[in-house]
Scaffold this active site. Structure first.
Site, PDB file in Angstrom:
ATOM      1  N   ILE A   1       0.829  -1.214   0.000  1.00 41.91           N
ATOM      2  CA  ILE A   1       0.000   0.000   0.000  1.00 41.91           C
ATOM      3  C   ILE A   1       0.862   1.262   0.000  1.00 41.91           C
ATOM      4  O   ILE A   1       0.381   2.342  -0.363  1.00 41.91           O
ATOM      5  CB  ILE A   1      -0.956  -0.042   1.225  1.00 41.91           C
ATOM      6  CG1 ILE A   1      -2.208   0.775   0.980  1.00 41.91           C
ATOM      7  CG2 ILE A   1      -0.241   0.345   2.503  1.00 41.91           C
ATOM      8  CD1 ILE A   1      -3.287   0.540   2.022  1.00 41.91           C
TER       9      ILE A   1
ATOM     10  N   GLY B   1      12.258  -3.074  11.356  1.00 38.52           N
ATOM     11  CA  GLY B   1      11.184  -2.477  10.565  1.00 38.52           C
ATOM     12  C   GLY B   1       9.980  -3.372  10.352  1.00 38.52           C
ATOM     13  O   GLY B   1       9.075  -3.001   9.595  1.00 38.52           O
ATOM     14  N   GLN B   2       9.933  -4.538  11.016  1.00 42.81           N
ATOM     15  CA  GLN B   2       8.739  -5.375  10.838  1.00 42.81           C
ATOM     16  C   GLN B   2       7.576  -4.745  11.589  1.00 42.81           C
ATOM     17  O   GLN B   2       7.684  -4.468  12.796  1.00 42.81           O
ATOM     18  CB  GLN B   2       8.982  -6.811  11.338  1.00 42.81           C
ATOM     19  CG  GLN B   2       7.813  -7.738  11.012  1.00 42.81           C
ATOM     20  CD  GLN B   2       8.049  -9.194  11.406  1.00 42.81           C
ATOM     21  OE1 GLN B   2       9.046  -9.524  12.049  1.00 42.81           O
ATOM     22  NE2 GLN B   2       7.121 -10.058  11.024  1.00 42.81           N
TER      23      GLN B   2
ATOM     24  N   HIS C   1       6.167 -12.257   5.715  1.00 42.35           N
ATOM     25  CA  HIS C   1       5.965 -11.751   4.352  1.00 42.35           C
ATOM     26  C   HIS C   1       7.299 -11.390   3.731  1.00 42.35           C
ATOM     27  O   HIS C   1       8.189 -10.863   4.401  1.00 42.35           O
ATOM     28  CB  HIS C   1       5.033 -10.534   4.334  1.00 42.35           C
ATOM     29  CG  HIS C   1       5.455  -9.424   5.242  1.00 42.35           C
ATOM     30  ND1 HIS C   1       5.202  -9.443   6.598  1.00 42.35           N
ATOM     31  CD2 HIS C   1       6.124  -8.271   5.007  1.00 42.35           C
ATOM     32  CE1 HIS C   1       5.693  -8.354   7.152  1.00 42.35           C
ATOM     33  NE2 HIS C   1       6.270  -7.618   6.205  1.00 42.35           N
TER      34      HIS C   1
END
Ligand code: AMP
Ligand code: ZN
Length: 119
Positions: free
Chosen positions: A36, A98-99, A105
């Protein structure tokens, strides 16, 4: 439990169709959809449909799914023509790296020059 759908997980909701996403590819075990907030011309998330918190959990609990995710990432790269210029597959693991979504994923990034090392 590892692999079980989680009611409050964003990516489990995308798998169930409860949250919309722009799908790129789908197999029995894997879903690929556009990020997104893209960080490159091609930025696709490739996820196992089953819930695992991160790549290491996925690998120890369901190693075949790691192969499924990586194969599908390669298929997306080929479809998007990023395989000819090079692309990057990233599994951010842990909040410090940064997860933000704790459903394993792979980020598939391509379509521009990619710096090494990443920030
Ligand atoms: P990470 O920060 O590695 O956990 O990656 C999570 C990614 O999910 C980020 O790049 C977000 O931009 C992306 N993301 C968050 N919400 C959505 C959504 N509803 N549809 C698609 N991508 C999303
Ligand atoms: Zn999930």
């Amino acid at each position: 439990m590892a692999g079980e759908p989680q009611a409050d997980c964003l990516f489990c909701k995308i798998v169930r169709g409860e949250v919309p996403a722009t799908l790129v590819r789908e197999t029995e075990t894997v879903l690929a959809f556009r990020d997104i907030n893209p960080q490159a011309p091609t930025h696709v998330l490739v996820i196992p449909k089953a819930h695992y918190r991160d790549a290491a959990d996925l690998a120890s609990s369901a190693p075949q799914l790691v192969a499924d995710v990586l194969r599908e990432a390669g298929e997306v790269a080929a479809e998007e023509k990023t395989d000819s210029t090079g692309y990057r597959i990233v599994f951010n693991t842990g909040a410090g790296a940064g997860q933000t979504v704790f459903h394993a994923h792979a980020h598939l990034l391509g379509g521009r020059g990619l710096e090494w090392p990443p920030g």
